[in-house]
Design a protein around this motif. Structure first.
Motif, PDB file in Angstrom:
ATOM      1  N   PRO A  88       0.798  -1.230   0.000  1.00 28.20           N
ATOM      2  CA  PRO A  88       0.000   0.000   0.000  1.00 28.20           C
ATOM      3  C   PRO A  88       0.830   1.279   0.000  1.00 28.20           C
ATOM      4  O   PRO A  88       0.337   2.335  -0.388  1.00 28.20           O
ATOM      5  CB  PRO A  88      -0.821  -0.120   1.289  1.00 28.20           C
ATOM      6  N   ASP A  89       2.082   1.183   0.435  1.00 21.58           N
ATOM      7  CA  ASP A  89       2.909   2.383   0.545  1.00 21.58           C
ATOM      8  C   ASP A  89       4.085   2.372  -0.415  1.00 21.58           C
ATOM      9  O   ASP A  89       5.093   3.044  -0.181  1.00 21.58           O
ATOM     10  CB  ASP A  89       3.423   2.525   1.986  1.00 21.58           C
ATOM     11  N   ALA A  90       3.965   1.614  -1.510  1.00 21.77           N
ATOM     12  CA  ALA A  90       5.064   1.555  -2.478  1.00 21.77           C
ATOM     13  C   ALA A  90       5.367   2.939  -3.040  1.00 21.77           C
ATOM     14  O   ALA A  90       6.535   3.288  -3.256  1.00 21.77           O
ATOM     15  CB  ALA A  90       4.719   0.583  -3.599  1.00 21.77           C
ATOM     16  N   ILE A  91       4.317   3.730  -3.277  1.00 19.49           N
ATOM     17  CA  ILE A  91       4.485   5.083  -3.797  1.00 19.49           C
ATOM     18  C   ILE A  91       3.758   6.044  -2.870  1.00 19.49           C
ATOM     19  O   ILE A  91       2.533   6.012  -2.767  1.00 19.49           O
ATOM     20  CB  ILE A  91       3.922   5.204  -5.227  1.00 19.49           C
ATOM     21  N   LYS A  92       4.505   6.867  -2.182  1.00 21.60           N
ATOM     22  CA  LYS A  92       3.919   7.889  -1.326  1.00 21.60           C
ATOM     23  C   LYS A  92       4.929   9.024  -1.181  1.00 21.60           C
ATOM     24  O   LYS A  92       6.102   8.859  -1.532  1.00 21.60           O
ATOM     25  CB  LYS A  92       3.512   7.324   0.034  1.00 21.60           C
ATOM     26  N   PRO A  93       4.511  10.178  -0.700  1.00 22.22           N
ATOM     27  CA  PRO A  93       5.445  11.307  -0.614  1.00 22.22           C
ATOM     28  C   PRO A  93       6.638  11.014   0.288  1.00 22.22           C
ATOM     29  O   PRO A  93       6.509  10.394   1.349  1.00 22.22           O
ATOM     30  CB  PRO A  93       4.582  12.431  -0.034  1.00 22.22           C
ATOM     31  N   VAL A  94       7.800  11.464  -0.156  1.00 21.76           N
ATOM     32  CA  VAL A  94       9.034  11.369   0.621  1.00 21.76           C
ATOM     33  C   VAL A  94       9.457  12.791   0.962  1.00 21.76           C
ATOM     34  O   VAL A  94       9.543  13.650   0.078  1.00 21.76           O
ATOM     35  CB  VAL A  94      10.146  10.649  -0.176  1.00 21.76           C
ATOM     36  N   THR A  95       9.702  13.041   2.241  1.00 22.98           N
ATOM     37  CA  THR A  95      10.045  14.383   2.698  1.00 22.98           C
ATOM     38  C   THR A  95      11.549  14.521   2.881  1.00 22.98           C
ATOM     39  O   THR A  95      12.197  13.637   3.436  1.00 22.98           O
ATOM     40  CB  THR A  95       9.322  14.703   4.016  1.00 22.98           C
ATOM     41  N   SER A  96      12.093  15.628   2.401  1.00 18.54           N
ATOM     42  CA  SER A  96      13.518  15.924   2.559  1.00 18.54           C
ATOM     43  C   SER A  96      13.674  17.420   2.794  1.00 18.54           C
ATOM     44  O   SER A  96      12.685  18.163   2.818  1.00 18.54           O
ATOM     45  CB  SER A  96      14.299  15.489   1.313  1.00 18.54           C
ATOM     46  N   SER A  97      14.930  17.879   2.964  1.00 16.40           N
ATOM     47  CA  SER A  97      15.181  19.302   3.163  1.00 16.40           C
ATOM     48  C   SER A  97      16.047  19.832   2.035  1.00 16.40           C
ATOM     49  O   SER A  97      16.743  19.076   1.342  1.00 16.40           O
ATOM     50  CB  SER A  97      15.852  19.554   4.518  1.00 16.40           C
ATOM     51  N   LEU A  98      15.988  21.137   1.855  1.00 14.00           N
ATOM     52  CA  LEU A  98      16.712  21.782   0.776  1.00 14.00           C
ATOM     53  C   LEU A  98      17.325  23.067   1.315  1.00 14.00           C
ATOM     54  O   LEU A  98      16.634  23.895   1.923  1.00 14.00           O
ATOM     55  CB  LEU A  98      15.754  22.094  -0.384  1.00 14.00           C
ATOM     56  N   ALA A  99      18.619  23.232   1.103  1.00 10.18           N
ATOM     57  CA  ALA A  99      19.289  24.457   1.534  1.00 10.18           C
ATOM     58  C   ALA A  99      18.923  25.596   0.587  1.00 10.18           C
ATOM     59  O   ALA A  99      18.905  25.429  -0.633  1.00 10.18           O
ATOM     60  CB  ALA A  99      20.804  24.252   1.564  1.00 10.18           C
ATOM     61  N   VAL A 100      18.629  26.752   1.152  1.00  6.77           N
ATOM     62  CA  VAL A 100      18.231  27.918   0.361  1.00  6.77           C
ATOM     63  C   VAL A 100      19.176  29.068   0.691  1.00  6.77           C
ATOM     64  O   VAL A 100      19.408  29.385   1.861  1.00  6.77           O
ATOM     65  CB  VAL A 100      16.779  28.342   0.674  1.00  6.77           C
ATOM     66  N   SER A 101      19.715  29.685  -0.348  1.00  6.43           N
ATOM     67  CA  SER A 101      20.600  30.827  -0.164  1.00  6.43           C
ATOM     68  C   SER A 101      20.216  31.898  -1.180  1.00  6.43           C
ATOM     69  O   SER A 101      20.281  31.673  -2.391  1.00  6.43           O
ATOM     70  CB  SER A 101      22.069  30.420  -0.352  1.00  6.43           C
ATOM     71  N   GLY A 102      19.801  33.035  -0.664  1.00  9.04           N
ATOM     72  CA  GLY A 102      19.408  34.105  -1.568  1.00  9.04           C
ATOM     73  C   GLY A 102      18.033  33.868  -2.171  1.00  9.04           C
ATOM     74  O   GLY A 102      17.211  33.120  -1.645  1.00  9.04           O
ATOM     75  N   ASN A 103      17.796  34.490  -3.318  1.00  8.16           N
ATOM     76  CA  ASN A 103      16.469  34.402  -3.930  1.00  8.16           C
ATOM     77  C   ASN A 103      16.437  33.451  -5.124  1.00  8.16           C
ATOM     78  O   ASN A 103      15.469  33.429  -5.878  1.00  8.16           O
ATOM     79  CB  ASN A 103      15.990  35.797  -4.351  1.00  8.16           C
ATOM     80  N   GLU A 104      17.490  32.658  -5.321  1.00 13.18           N
ATOM     81  CA  GLU A 104      17.506  31.669  -6.396  1.00 13.18           C
ATOM     82  C   GLU A 104      17.703  30.273  -5.822  1.00 13.18           C
ATOM     83  O   GLU A 104      18.526  30.065  -4.931  1.00 13.18           O
ATOM     84  CB  GLU A 104      18.616  31.960  -7.419  1.00 13.18           C
ATOM     85  N   ILE A 105      16.924  29.329  -6.352  1.00 15.38           N
ATOM     86  CA  ILE A 105      17.016  27.934  -5.917  1.00 15.38           C
ATOM     87  C   ILE A 105      17.218  27.065  -7.142  1.00 15.38           C
ATOM     88  O   ILE A 105      16.462  27.170  -8.115  1.00 15.38           O
ATOM     89  CB  ILE A 105      15.731  27.494  -5.173  1.00 15.38           C
ATOM     90  N   GLN A 106      18.241  26.243  -7.091  1.00 14.64           N
ATOM     91  CA  GLN A 106      18.458  25.271  -8.165  1.00 14.64           C
ATOM     92  C   GLN A 106      17.844  23.942  -7.728  1.00 14.64           C
ATOM     93  O   GLN A 106      18.112  23.465  -6.622  1.00 14.64           O
ATOM     94  CB  GLN A 106      19.959  25.082  -8.437  1.00 14.64           C
ATOM     95  N   TYR A 107      17.015  23.382  -8.589  1.00 12.15           N
ATOM     96  CA  TYR A 107      16.386  22.100  -8.224  1.00 12.15           C
ATOM     97  C   TYR A 107      16.127  21.267  -9.472  1.00 12.15           C
ATOM     98  O   TYR A 107      15.813  21.821 -10.542  1.00 12.15           O
ATOM     99  CB  TYR A 107      15.060  22.324  -7.475  1.00 12.15           C
ATOM    100  N   VAL A 108      16.278  19.950  -9.337  1.00 12.76           N
ATOM    101  CA  VAL A 108      16.004  19.024 -10.436  1.00 12.76           C
ATOM    102  C   VAL A 108      14.727  18.256 -10.099  1.00 12.76           C
ATOM    103  O   VAL A 108      14.685  17.507  -9.117  1.00 12.76           O
ATOM    104  CB  VAL A 108      17.172  18.046 -10.656  1.00 12.76           C
ATOM    105  N   PHE A 109      13.696  18.466 -10.914  1.00 15.08           N
ATOM    106  CA  PHE A 109      12.420  17.784 -10.684  1.00 15.08           C
ATOM    107  C   PHE A 109      12.446  16.426 -11.377  1.00 15.08           C
ATOM    108  O   PHE A 109      12.660  16.347 -12.590  1.00 15.08           O
ATOM    109  CB  PHE A 109      11.260  18.631 -11.217  1.00 15.08           C
ATOM    110  N   PRO A 110      12.223  15.335 -10.627  1.00 13.30           N
ATOM    111  CA  PRO A 110      12.255  13.996 -11.242  1.00 13.30           C
ATOM    112  C   PRO A 110      11.181  13.857 -12.314  1.00 13.30           C
ATOM    113  O   PRO A 110      10.161  14.554 -12.292  1.00 13.30           O
ATOM    114  CB  PRO A 110      11.975  13.059 -10.065  1.00 13.30           C
ATOM    115  N   LYS A 111      11.413  12.959 -13.256  1.00 10.47           N
ATOM    116  CA  LYS A 111      10.384  12.682 -14.258  1.00 10.47           C
ATOM    117  C   LYS A 111       9.149  12.125 -13.560  1.00 10.47           C
ATOM    118  O   LYS A 111       9.233  11.514 -12.483  1.00 10.47           O
ATOM    119  CB  LYS A 111      10.903  11.673 -15.293  1.00 10.47           C
ATOM    120  N   LEU A 112       7.993  12.346 -14.173  1.00  7.48           N
ATOM    121  CA  LEU A 112       6.718  11.838 -13.645  1.00  7.48           C
ATOM    122  C   LEU A 112       6.616  12.047 -12.137  1.00  7.48           C
ATOM    123  O   LEU A 112       6.525  11.102 -11.360  1.00  7.48           O
ATOM    124  CB  LEU A 112       6.582  10.336 -13.963  1.00  7.48           C
ATOM    125  N   SER A 113       6.628  13.281 -11.733  1.00  9.23           N
ATOM    126  CA  SER A 113       6.657  13.558 -10.299  1.00  9.23           C
ATOM    127  C   SER A 113       5.721  14.691  -9.921  1.00  9.23           C
ATOM    128  O   SER A 113       5.342  15.525 -10.749  1.00  9.23           O
ATOM    129  CB  SER A 113       8.076  13.914  -9.852  1.00  9.23           C
TER     130      SER A 113
END
Length: 581
Positions: A547-572
């Motif tokens: 039942p929980d094979a696919i569910k949200p995974v929580t993580s943290s992201l460092a933020v510096s300034g007003n720009e954030i670099q992030y890679v969005f996974p496919k089909l996400s």
């Protein structure tokens, strides 16, 4: 029958002559006779079960065995109890309880439930019910209630095609006395086991607002008025007293009333033309409005999936001053495609683009409504059914989660025009699943969880520069969808704590997408929270075993300034929650 129909089972015990007997004379013994049916039991959480049956006998008392048995092995009894049918020919309700020994049955394993006797007598049997002992208030599945509460759904609608032939009086009062009849919409039996009070109890237990679709097919305005009075009338009113007599003295909470279901479809009982639908609405509206009160939300039966201008136009012209919301539905199988030879990529690209196509379809209907002074800026849409299915993206898999997120972004971005929404089926399109007595949430349901737990109360403007694709010869309802962005973006702000939440659905089913996020007018704290819902395969889904094979995974992201670099996974589906510095 026992209480509510003229059909029942008549059981005749048969004697069995034996070849050998005393002094050469045959002896008469009897065989066990009865009925059995394979069922799944929620043994992962409960071993005890309660139930009842109705029976009658005119040939003296009859002892019945109620039992669980190994599937297709009637000699192996796992649990049993005995009830006695009294003589006299009257239908008698006989309660029973069964308790399985630990390990006697496994999840996903059919068990035979049986009612039997050993003897030559005859008796009648009807209305057998069985519930787990942990059923909430003796009726509701505790796992369904728990999942509904955890998903934080705000609204559950009671409606559908059956409502156009449904008469609410058949579904109230003692369960045993509710009539069994034909469900004319679907050609199946309607046992009326779930009625108004049961629906309201579910809404109370699940913490959701009720929405009820009135019968404008075969119903009358007086029938509708009485139903509204039954739900929200004081106990001193006739129907309020009726409700009180059924065990619910106080009026139920605020309910949204929808006046008719899909009356534009000629498969619907009592279907209408555009002008006759507007007239039908005006026939019912005054009595429903008066009974429901000035603050109640009333929804008119709006156009079908093709948004026929004539349908909306007739409502606006004939009933404009009495309109608040028009219902719209979009329930499709993802196989009605103009392109008769689509390849795999096309079969993926088309459904993932539907939220953009729907946004395009909403523009002319909004223009039509705002084009009349009586409805301009005042009448919105209630998206009371939306759902999809097929061999590719569907409501059960990660592709459906990406579609669902796009749909949520589409509606939230114009929430002033679409303030009411309900998926087509809590246990279907809404994303909760139950099979073989196991309950779980689909990836699409987890996408909704992200919105219900992370979204703020105000939509914030965004500008997206990203790759696009075009759909040609797509779904018959929206064959051309130009400029479909691979990243579908929505931002919200929480006015209480100042959090900024960014919702991003990545439609790209082949590649992850690197992106630069630039913030304007918002100073973010050094750490952001990221919730990611994704899977490798378009059709990956959860099951009762996993039942929980696919569910949200929580993580943290460092933020510096007003720009954030992030890679969005496919089909996400990704939610980035930024706290104000």
């Amino acid at each position: 029958g026992a209480a509510n129909s003229d059909r029942y089972i008549y059981m005749i015990g048969l004697p069995k002559p034996e070849a050998k007997g005393i002094k050469g004379r045959p002896t008469i013994t009897t065989e066990e006779l009865g009925i059995r049916q394979g069922i799944y039991l929620p043994v992962h959480r409960e071993l005890e079960y309660m139930g009842s049956l109705y029976a009658s006998s005119v040939e003296g008392p009859v002892k019945l065995m109620v039992s669980f048995r190994t599937r297709d092995n009637p000699d192996k009894i796992l649990a049993s109890t005995e009830v006695t049918v009294p003589d006299g020919g009257k239908w008698t309700k006989l309660p029973f309880r069964l308790k399985l020994p630990a390990g006697a049955a496994k999840s996903h394993e059919l068990v035979d439930f049986a009612v039997s006797m050993t003897g030559p007598q005859r008796f009648s049997l009807d209305m057998i019910r069985l519930y787990p002992a942990d059923a909430v208030e003796g009726y509701f599945d505790p796992e369904v209630l728990k999942a509904t509460k955890e998903m934080n759904f705000s609204l559950v609608r009671w409606g559908g095609n059956f409502m156009s032939t449904y008469h609410w009086q058949d579904g109230v009062g003692p369960l045993d006395k509710r009539r069994t009849m034909l469900n004319r919409a679907w050609g199946t039996m309607e046992y009326n086991e779930f009625g108004t009070d049961d629906f309201m109890s579910f809404c109370r237990l699940a913490g959701v607002q009720p929405m009820i679709c009135l019968n404008l097919g075969s119903g009358t305005k007086e029938e509708a008025r009485k139903w509204v009075e039954y739900v929200n009338g004081a106990p001193t009113t006739p129907e309020g007293a009726h409700r009180a007599a059924n065990g619910h003295r106080e009026p139920y909470p605020e309910t949204i009333w929808e006046l008719g279901n899909e009356l534009w479809g000629d498969d619907q009982m009592g279907w209408q033309t555009p002008t006759s639908n507007a007239a039908r609405y005006l026939e019912f509206y005054p009595v429903v409005r008066k009974q429901a009160g000035p603050g109640a939300k009333l929804v008119a039966c709006g156009p079908g999936a093709d948004f026929t201008p004539a349908w909306t136009g007739a409502l606006v012209k004939q009933a404009g001053k009495d309109l608040s919301y028009l219902s719209v539905h979009y329930v499709v199988r993802l196989n009605g495609i103009v392109n008769k030879a689509p390849d795999a990529d096309t079969l993926t690209a088309i459904p993932l683009a539907l939220p953009i196509g729907m946004a395009n379809l909403l523009k002319p209907i909004r223009g039509q409504i705002d084009g009349d002074p009586a409805t301009k800026g005042r009448v919105g849409l209630a998206y009371t059914e939306w759902n999809w299915g097929g061999t590719g993206p569907s409501s059960t898999n990660i592709g459906g989660a990406v579609m669902g997120a796009g749909w949520m972004n589409m509606m939230l971005s114009q929430a002033d025009f679409v303030p009411i929404s309900s998926m087509s089926g809590l246990m279907g399109g809404g994303g909760l699943r139950k099979s073989e007595e196991m309950v779980w949430a689909t990836p699409q349901c987890w996408a909704f969880w992200l919105y219900s737990h992370r979204a703020g109360d105000t939509v914030v403007a965004t500008e997206t520069q990203v790759r696009h694709y075009d759909v040609h010869d797509g779904m018959t309802s929206m064959p051309e969808i130009p400029n479909v962005p691979y990243l579908d973006v929505l931002a919200t702000k929480n006015s209480t704590n100042g959090d900024l939440a960014l919702f991003v659905a990545n439609r790209d089913w082949k590649n992850s997408t690197p992106a630069t996020l630039r913030l304007q007018g918002f100073s973010a704290a050094a750490q952001a929270q990221v919730d990611t819902l994704t899977a490798d395969s378009l059709t990956a889904e959860n099951t009762g075993d996993h039942p929980d094979a696919i569910k949200p995974v929580t993580s943290s992201l460092a933020v510096s300034g007003n720009e954030i670099q992030y890679v969005f996974p496919k089909l996400s589906v990704t939610v980035i929650t930024l706290k104000s510095r």
